[in-house]
Scaffold this motif. Structure first.
Motif, short mmCIF file in Angstrom:
data_model
loop_
_atom_site.label_atom_id
_atom_site.label_comp_id
_atom_site.label_asym_id
_atom_site.label_seq_id
_atom_site.Cartn_x
_atom_site.Cartn_y
_atom_site.Cartn_z
N MET A 1 115.49 27.97 66.94
CA MET A 1 115.01 29.27 67.39
C MET A 1 114.99 29.32 68.91
O MET A 1 114.56 28.38 69.57
N ILE A 2 115.48 30.43 69.49
CA ILE A 2 115.48 30.59 70.93
C ILE A 2 114.11 31.07 71.38
O ILE A 2 113.55 32.00 70.81
N GLN A 3 113.58 30.43 72.40
CA GLN A 3 112.25 30.79 72.89
C GLN A 3 112.35 31.24 74.33
O GLN A 3 112.92 30.55 75.17
N ALA A 4 111.78 32.41 74.64
CA ALA A 4 111.76 32.92 76.01
C ALA A 4 110.42 32.61 76.65
O ALA A 4 109.37 32.71 76.02
N ILE A 5 110.46 32.18 77.92
CA ILE A 5 109.24 31.95 78.69
C ILE A 5 108.79 33.29 79.24
O ILE A 5 109.56 33.98 79.92
N PRO A 6 107.55 33.74 78.94
CA PRO A 6 107.14 35.14 79.17
C PRO A 6 106.84 35.47 80.64
O PRO A 6 105.72 35.76 81.01
N LYS A 7 107.88 35.41 81.49
CA LYS A 7 107.73 35.82 82.88
C LYS A 7 109.12 36.09 83.43
O LYS A 7 110.02 35.26 83.27
N LEU A 8 109.31 37.26 84.06
CA LEU A 8 110.62 37.56 84.63
C LEU A 8 110.73 36.92 86.00
O LEU A 8 109.80 36.96 86.81
N VAL A 9 111.88 36.30 86.26
CA VAL A 9 112.11 35.61 87.53
C VAL A 9 113.49 36.00 88.06
O VAL A 9 114.35 36.50 87.32
N THR A 10 113.70 35.73 89.33
CA THR A 10 115.03 35.91 89.91
C THR A 10 115.88 34.68 89.61
O THR A 10 115.38 33.63 89.19
N THR A 35 114.76 29.12 76.48
CA THR A 35 115.00 27.76 76.03
C THR A 35 116.07 27.79 74.95
O THR A 35 115.90 28.42 73.91
N MET A 36 117.18 27.12 75.20
CA MET A 36 118.29 27.17 74.27
C MET A 36 118.11 26.17 73.14
O MET A 36 117.48 25.12 73.33
N PRO A 37 118.64 26.47 71.96
CA PRO A 37 118.54 25.52 70.85
C PRO A 37 119.20 24.20 71.21
O PRO A 37 120.25 24.19 71.85
N LYS A 38 118.59 23.11 70.82
CA LYS A 38 119.19 21.80 71.07
C LYS A 38 120.43 21.68 70.19
O LYS A 38 120.36 21.87 68.97
N VAL A 118 129.72 27.87 68.98
CA VAL A 118 128.77 28.78 68.34
C VAL A 118 127.71 28.01 67.55
O VAL A 118 128.00 27.06 66.82
N SER A 119 126.46 28.45 67.72
CA SER A 119 125.36 27.96 66.90
C SER A 119 124.59 29.18 66.39
O SER A 119 125.17 30.27 66.27
N THR A 120 123.32 29.03 66.10
CA THR A 120 122.57 30.12 65.46
C THR A 120 122.43 31.35 66.36
O THR A 120 122.22 32.45 65.87
N ASN A 121 122.56 31.17 67.68
CA ASN A 121 122.48 32.32 68.58
C ASN A 121 123.87 32.90 68.85
O ASN A 121 124.24 33.21 69.98
N TRP A 122 124.62 33.10 67.79
CA TRP A 122 126.02 33.52 67.90
C TRP A 122 126.19 34.86 68.60
O TRP A 122 127.20 35.10 69.26
N SER A 123 125.21 35.76 68.51
CA SER A 123 125.36 37.08 69.13
C SER A 123 125.47 36.97 70.64
O SER A 123 126.14 37.80 71.28
N ASP A 124 124.83 35.96 71.24
CA ASP A 124 124.97 35.75 72.68
C ASP A 124 126.42 35.46 73.04
O ASP A 124 126.94 35.99 74.03
N ASP A 125 127.08 34.63 72.25
CA ASP A 125 128.45 34.23 72.55
C ASP A 125 129.44 35.38 72.36
O ASP A 125 130.35 35.57 73.16
N TYR A 126 129.26 36.15 71.27
CA TYR A 126 130.22 37.19 70.94
C TYR A 126 129.97 38.53 71.64
O TYR A 126 130.91 39.30 71.83
N ALA A 127 128.75 38.82 72.00
CA ALA A 127 128.45 40.13 72.61
C ALA A 127 128.05 39.97 74.07
O ALA A 127 128.77 40.39 74.97
#
Length: 204
Positions: A1-10, A35-38, A118-127
């Motif tokens: 599962m992809i996890q986002a750290i809840p703060k926007l940064v540059t 955080t990307m899947p291992k 490609v892994s489980t976050n395939w939409s990132d790669d294709y879109a």
């Protein structure tokens, strides 16, 4: 599962924050640290095999290219990606202001080829990444979908393992797809002898 750290940064904050010797990989998606899947063992094996094959072609043909161990691609927006494999142009690196200090690439002209496995976050790669790599004018982008995980709109029905080669033509990507024993055709490596069947036999 992809996890986002809840703060926007540059992007600059992301690079300064990026922990050394981390067991995880991170990317920046529109200001959000993700955080990307291992990678699984097979994922890592496919990426390593592709890097090896390309490295052998670079050596055989004495091309002015190299494959870095680590590299972050800075997108035009507040995003930064760390591809599974990237081939850089040795002659163009001198024009990269952040390469020597941070291993950051800012110009598509420095890149010969990017590969995402490609892994489980395939939409990132294709879109997402198709759109952003196109915007950065990266001339060639491969998607190695060795498990056939991508959406039906991208790899058809029934879903099968598919190798997609995107080539930048007149500022836009055009895609060709290869399956089974089709020889994968690469504009950057026209003599490459590689099929998806050979990739799928890894680890069997």
């Amino acid at each position: 599962m992809i996890q986002a750290i809840p703060k926007l940064v540059t992007f600059d904050e992301f690079i300064a924050w990026y922990p050394e010797h981390s067991e995880c990989r991170y990317e920046l998606h529109d200001g959000a640290i993700v955080t990307m899947p291992k990678p699984t063992g097979q994922h890592s094996r496919v990426a390593g095999f592709l890097a090896l094959k390309l490295g052998m072609e670079i050596e055989r043909l004495q091309l002015p290219y190299f494959i870095p161990k680590e590299c972050v691609l800075k997108m035009p927006n507040e995003s930064g990606y760390e591809p599974d494999v990237i081939v850089l142009d040795e002659n163009a690196i001198a024009n990269e202001p952040r390469w020597e200090r941070e291993s950051v690439i800012t110009k598509g002209s420095s890149v010969r080829l990017v590969i995402e496995v490609v892994s489980t976050n395939w939409s990132d790669d294709y879109a997402l990444k198709v759109e952003e790599y196109e915007a950065l004018s990266i001339p060639e982008y491969w998607i190695a979908d060795y498990r056939g995980l991508g959406g039906k709109r991208y790899i058809g029905t029934p879903k099968k393992p598919t190798f997609s080669v995107y080539q930048l033509i007149d500022g836009e990507y055009r895609v060709r797809q290869f399956r089974g024993s089709d020889r994968i055709e690469s504009p950057a490596f026209p003599e490459l002898d590689l099929t998806l069947d050979r990739i799928l036999r890894l680890g069997r």
